[in-house]
Write a protein that holds these residues in place. Structure first.
Motif, PDB file in Angstrom:
ATOM      1  N   TYR A  15       0.681  -1.378  -0.035  1.00 15.09           N
ATOM      2  CA  TYR A  15       0.016  -0.016   0.022  1.00 15.09           C
ATOM      3  C   TYR A  15       0.843   1.216   0.196  1.00 15.09           C
ATOM      4  CZ  TYR A  15      -3.159   3.491   1.548  1.00 15.09           C
ATOM      5  OH  TYR A  15      -3.832   4.802   1.721  1.00 15.09           O
ATOM      6  N   VAL A  16       2.049   1.215   0.743  1.00 15.67           N
ATOM      7  CA  VAL A  16       2.696   2.525   0.960  1.00 15.67           C
ATOM      8  C   VAL A  16       3.631   2.692  -0.228  1.00 15.67           C
ATOM      9  CG1 VAL A  16       4.505   3.568   2.188  1.00 15.67           C
ATOM     10  CG2 VAL A  16       2.666   2.412   3.522  1.00 15.67           C
ATOM     11  N   SER A  17       4.176   1.523  -0.975  1.00 14.42           N
ATOM     12  CA  SER A  17       5.041   1.712  -1.892  1.00 14.42           C
ATOM     13  C   SER A  17       4.154   2.248  -3.385  1.00 14.42           C
ATOM     14  CB  SER A  17       5.675   0.486  -2.335  1.00 14.42           C
ATOM     15  OG  SER A  17       4.917  -0.619  -2.577  1.00 14.42           O
ATOM     16  N   GLY A  18       2.882   1.974  -3.344  1.00 13.31           N
ATOM     17  CA  GLY A  18       2.056   2.244  -4.481  1.00 13.31           C
ATOM     18  C   GLY A  18       1.757   1.118  -5.065  1.00 13.31           C
ATOM     19  N   GLY A  19       2.380  -0.036  -5.104  1.00  8.13           N
ATOM     20  CA  GLY A  19       2.265  -1.473  -5.663  1.00  8.13           C
ATOM     21  C   GLY A  19       1.005  -2.080  -5.444  1.00  8.13           C
ATOM     22  N   LEU A  20       0.159  -1.579  -4.689  1.00  5.56           N
ATOM     23  CA  LEU A  20      -1.122  -2.198  -4.419  1.00  5.56           C
ATOM     24  C   LEU A  20      -2.318  -1.592  -5.307  1.00  5.56           C
ATOM     25  CD1 LEU A  20      -2.353  -4.325  -2.292  1.00  5.56           C
ATOM     26  CD2 LEU A  20      -2.840  -2.555  -0.928  1.00  5.56           C
ATOM     27  N   GLY A  21      -2.679  -2.706  -6.143  1.00  4.76           N
ATOM     28  CA  GLY A  21      -3.868  -2.178  -6.813  1.00  4.76           C
ATOM     29  C   GLY A  21      -5.229  -1.313  -6.071  1.00  4.76           C
ATOM     30  N   GLU A  22      -5.839  -0.639  -7.099  1.00  5.82           N
ATOM     31  CA  GLU A  22      -6.857   0.325  -6.399  1.00  5.82           C
ATOM     32  C   GLU A  22      -7.865  -0.596  -5.398  1.00  5.82           C
ATOM     33  OE1 GLU A  22      -8.682   2.615  -9.334  1.00  5.82           O
ATOM     34  OE2 GLU A  22     -10.017   3.623  -7.722  1.00  5.82           O
ATOM     35  N   SER A  23      -8.476  -1.710  -5.716  1.00  7.58           N
ATOM     36  CA  SER A  23      -9.255  -2.361  -5.199  1.00  7.58           C
ATOM     37  C   SER A  23      -8.802  -2.647  -3.635  1.00  7.58           C
ATOM     38  CB  SER A  23      -9.930  -3.459  -5.886  1.00  7.58           C
ATOM     39  OG  SER A  23     -10.356  -3.206  -7.059  1.00  7.58           O
ATOM     40  N   TRP A  24      -7.675  -3.307  -3.875  1.00 11.36           N
ATOM     41  CA  TRP A  24      -7.258  -3.717  -2.528  1.00 11.36           C
ATOM     42  C   TRP A  24      -6.741  -2.382  -1.665  1.00 11.36           C
ATOM     43  CZ3 TRP A  24      -6.989  -8.702  -2.571  1.00 11.36           C
ATOM     44  CH2 TRP A  24      -7.333  -9.441  -3.503  1.00 11.36           C
TER      45      TRP A  24
ATOM     46  N   PRO B 198       4.039  -4.621  -6.180  1.00 11.13           N
ATOM     47  CA  PRO B 198       3.644  -5.582  -4.868  1.00 11.13           C
ATOM     48  C   PRO B 198       4.738  -6.539  -4.886  1.00 11.13           C
ATOM     49  CG  PRO B 198       2.093  -6.215  -7.005  1.00 11.13           C
ATOM     50  CD  PRO B 198       3.125  -5.094  -7.336  1.00 11.13           C
ATOM     51  N   HIS B 199       4.875  -6.929  -3.610  1.00 11.44           N
ATOM     52  CA  HIS B 199       5.953  -7.720  -3.044  1.00 11.44           C
ATOM     53  C   HIS B 199       5.985  -9.250  -3.947  1.00 11.44           C
ATOM     54  CE1 HIS B 199       2.630  -9.267  -0.360  1.00 11.44           C
ATOM     55  NE2 HIS B 199       3.405 -10.518  -0.343  1.00 11.44           N
ATOM     56  N   SER B 200       4.895  -9.745  -4.347  1.00 13.63           N
ATOM     57  CA  SER B 200       4.559 -10.800  -5.112  1.00 13.63           C
ATOM     58  C   SER B 200       5.379 -10.698  -6.392  1.00 13.63           C
ATOM     59  CB  SER B 200       3.285 -11.219  -5.573  1.00 13.63           C
ATOM     60  OG  SER B 200       2.613 -10.138  -6.062  1.00 13.63           O
ATOM     61  N   GLU B 201       5.445  -9.757  -7.045  1.00 14.05           N
ATOM     62  CA  GLU B 201       6.036  -9.447  -8.296  1.00 14.05           C
ATOM     63  C   GLU B 201       7.689  -9.401  -7.922  1.00 14.05           C
ATOM     64  OE1 GLU B 201       4.847  -6.509 -11.109  1.00 14.05           O
ATOM     65  OE2 GLU B 201       2.525  -7.086 -10.514  1.00 14.05           O
ATOM     66  N   ILE B 202       7.944  -8.501  -6.783  1.00 15.30           N
ATOM     67  CA  ILE B 202       9.316  -8.295  -6.378  1.00 15.30           C
ATOM     68  C   ILE B 202      10.040  -9.711  -6.153  1.00 15.30           C
ATOM     69  CG2 ILE B 202      11.084  -7.635  -4.507  1.00 15.30           C
ATOM     70  CD1 ILE B 202       9.767  -5.284  -6.159  1.00 15.30           C
ATOM     71  N   ALA B 203       9.181 -10.600  -5.715  1.00 10.91           N
ATOM     72  CA  ALA B 203       9.622 -12.106  -5.457  1.00 10.91           C
ATOM     73  C   ALA B 203      10.023 -12.657  -6.751  1.00 10.91           C
ATOM     74  CB  ALA B 203       8.565 -12.889  -4.727  1.00 10.91           C
ATOM     75  N   SER B 204       9.250 -12.491  -7.857  1.00 10.26           N
ATOM     76  CA  SER B 204       9.654 -13.345  -9.124  1.00 10.26           C
ATOM     77  C   SER B 204      10.733 -12.580  -9.808  1.00 10.26           C
ATOM     78  CB  SER B 204       8.241 -13.544 -10.168  1.00 10.26           C
ATOM     79  OG  SER B 204       7.474 -12.320  -9.927  1.00 10.26           O
ATOM     80  N   GLU B 205      10.718 -11.280  -9.502  1.00 12.60           N
ATOM     81  CA  GLU B 205      11.816 -10.696 -10.139  1.00 12.60           C
ATOM     82  C   GLU B 205      13.221 -11.095  -9.746  1.00 12.60           C
ATOM     83  OE1 GLU B 205      12.509  -6.112 -10.338  1.00 12.60           O
ATOM     84  OE2 GLU B 205      10.565  -6.438 -11.000  1.00 12.60           O
ATOM     85  N   LEU B 206      13.083 -11.418  -8.133  1.00 13.06           N
ATOM     86  CA  LEU B 206      14.368 -11.761  -7.716  1.00 13.06           C
ATOM     87  C   LEU B 206      14.582 -13.205  -7.420  1.00 13.06           C
ATOM     88  CD1 LEU B 206      14.291  -9.545  -4.429  1.00 13.06           C
ATOM     89  CD2 LEU B 206      15.802  -9.194  -6.286  1.00 13.06           C
ATOM     90  N   GLY B 207      13.686 -13.945  -8.185  1.00 11.08           N
ATOM     91  CA  GLY B 207      13.656 -15.322  -8.313  1.00 11.08           C
ATOM     92  C   GLY B 207      13.448 -15.927  -7.158  1.00 11.08           C
ATOM     93  N   LEU B 208      12.821 -15.321  -6.132  1.00 10.81           N
ATOM     94  CA  LEU B 208      12.560 -16.029  -4.906  1.00 10.81           C
ATOM     95  C   LEU B 208      11.384 -16.541  -4.429  1.00 10.81           C
ATOM     96  CD1 LEU B 208      14.442 -13.241  -2.858  1.00 10.81           C
ATOM     97  CD2 LEU B 208      15.445 -15.419  -3.125  1.00 10.81           C
ATOM     98  N   PRO B 209      11.211 -17.512  -3.605  1.00  9.02           N
ATOM     99  CA  PRO B 209       9.751 -17.983  -3.227  1.00  9.02           C
ATOM    100  C   PRO B 209       8.991 -16.957  -2.731  1.00  9.02           C
ATOM    101  CG  PRO B 209      11.367 -19.575  -2.651  1.00  9.02           C
ATOM    102  CD  PRO B 209      11.982 -18.342  -2.953  1.00  9.02           C
TER     103      PRO B 209
END
Ligand SMILES: [Zn+2]
Lengths: 218, 232
Positions: A15-24, B198-209
């Motif tokens: 949420y803080v980084s801005g990576g979270l989509g609008e719905s969430w 999102p951290h999920s994309e960061i994970a795949s970018e870094l190749g980490l679970p």
């Protein structure tokens, strides 16, 4: 308001980084309106983000960057961004911002869509690919049993529900994913109103619901 | 030094390597190499007056009160080039980064009266404005936020502790704890902020679970809480 269930730290970071989509983000931000504890965490993360930005090596700006900006400000002077008026003041206020602005009024006045089995919903328009909706589950009724093909978060706004993982009352924020098969029931004393966000359509295990699911968009 | 203390930090050596675009496959080392220690301005906190003498906050207040061009210029000269770097590290090209910088500074000028130095440092506030504009620029999405003027907003409880940190003190401690994070945790946190993914994309970018990334984030939070003297 005593809140027992909060968004995960990963979600607050997104949420803080801005990576979270609008719905969430809508669900997180509405929880934040009710939860000083998570606001405090968010403030720290923003301080961290500000620190990263402040520590960045200065880049070279385009020529006349400031002059162009100043000319623009002078030509537009002084459309100061005043605080936005509180929306929905006309009616009863029973939903917090920012949610209220998205649904446009009080719970009683909303154009609920009746889903049968004691469930009503209201889809909330957002720009991301996920689905945000308000759900109103009649007191004591089950939210139909379902698993998720993706993630789901639920923010309770009124009343409470209970499932195998606990009791969720106003302000509580539940996170679930495809590993969770839960059968939430609204508590008996009052209808339960929640903001639910999913990144995939809910997959109901109840056969009747599964049959009508393609037609009702839930 | 009764009732008054000085938080000082030596300026960290600026030894950033030129940041290669590390959006893809640059791995943990690449990400960490791009992280300079946060250099903190020398800052005096007067606990008796609960005031923080900090030029950037004062500049925003001057903009709000007097529409002070010189103050705005000074603020721009410090933050605009840093914002641009921040956005470019997230993968924006220089022109797009410059555009968001301009939009951010327009908002700083227009919203200066909403800045509350008791709630945020200048850098924190400007970061949050820039982040929202980047979300709008990249994804054409709004970024909903709570509204503290809303009647349903639940206000903060009255502070009950003896040691209430000022906003600047707390921000400094958070940044100090961030600087001291182990490289793997720091890389994840940094990429999340730079790239706005999102951290999920960061994970795949870094190749980490995904679980590894989640646990690194949680460990980083623990360290930051303990840096603030809280039980973890
Ligand atoms: Zn919370």
């Amino acid at each position: 308001m005593s809140i027992d269930h909060h968004p995960s730290e990963e979600r607050l970071l997104d949420y803080v980084s801005g990576g979270l989509g609008e719905s969430w983000s809508l669900a997180v931000a509405t929880h934040l309106a009710l939860c000083p504890k998570c606001r405090n965490t968010v403030a720290r993360l923003e301080a961290m983000g500000g620190g990263m930005m402040d520590a960045a090596e200065p880049a070279t700006l385009a020529d006349n960057s400031f002059d162009a900006l100043w000319a623009r400000l002078e030509s537009e002077e002084d459309e100061a961004d005043s605080m936005p008026a509180i929306a929905g003041h006309a009616g009863k206020i029973d939903l917090p911002e920012p949610l209220r602005s998205y649904v446009g009024g009080s719970v009683d006045a909303l154009p609920w869509q009746n889903m049968g089995l004691g469930v009503r919903q209201l889809l909330i328009p957002t720009a991301d690919q996920s689905t945000a909706r308000l759900l109103c589950v009649a007191a004591g009724r089950p939210v139909p049993e379902h698993t998720h093909r993706g993630e789901e978060v639920t923010l309770v706004l009124q009343g409470a529900f209970r499932d195998s993982t606990g009791i969720y009352a106003a302000g509580d924020f539940q996170e679930a994913d495809e590993t969770v098969l839960h059968q939430p029931h609204a508590e008996k004393d009052r209808d339960c109103i929640c903001l639910a966000v999913t990144d995939a359509p809910l997959k109901f295990r109840n056969l009747a619901f599964r049959l009508v699911q393609p037609f009702i968009g839930i | 030094m009764d009732g008054c203390f000085v938080i000082e930090r030596e300026a960290a050596p600026v030894s950033e390597r030129p940041t290669s675009p590390h959006r893809k496959g640059s791995g943990v080392e690449g990400a960490v190499a791009a992280v300079a220690p946060m250099r903190l301005a020398r800052r005096v906190v007067d606990k008796d007056r609960e005031s923080v003498l900090d030029e950037f906050e004062d500049l925003i207040v001057a903009i709000a009160r007097k529409r002070d061009r010189a103050a705005f210029r000074a603020l721009f000269d410090h933050f605009a080039p840093r914002l641009k770097t921040f956005f470019m590290r997230g993968g924006l090209d220089p022109a797009a980064a410059e555009e968001i910088v301009q939009e951010t500074m327009v908002k700083v000028w227009r919203k200066a009266d909403q800045f509350d130095p008791a709630k945020a440092k200048a850098s924190t506030w400007i970061f949050s404005i820039g982040r929202n504009l980047r979300v709008d620029f990249l994804r054409k999405e709004k970024r909903p936020q709570p509204d503290f003027n809303d009647p349903m907003f639940v206000p903060d409880p009255e502070p009950d502790g003896f040691e209430v940190l000022s906003v600047a003190q707390e921000a400094d401690l958070v940044r100090e704890a961030f600087d001291a994070l182990p490289p793997d945790q720091k890389a994840v946190m940094t990429l999340a902020f730079y790239e706005e993914k999102p951290h999920s994309e960061i994970a795949s970018e870094l190749g980490l679970p995904l679980g590894t990334v989640k646990s690194r984030i949680r460990l980083a939070f623990q360290r930051i809480r303990s840096g603030l003297g809280e039980s973890v």
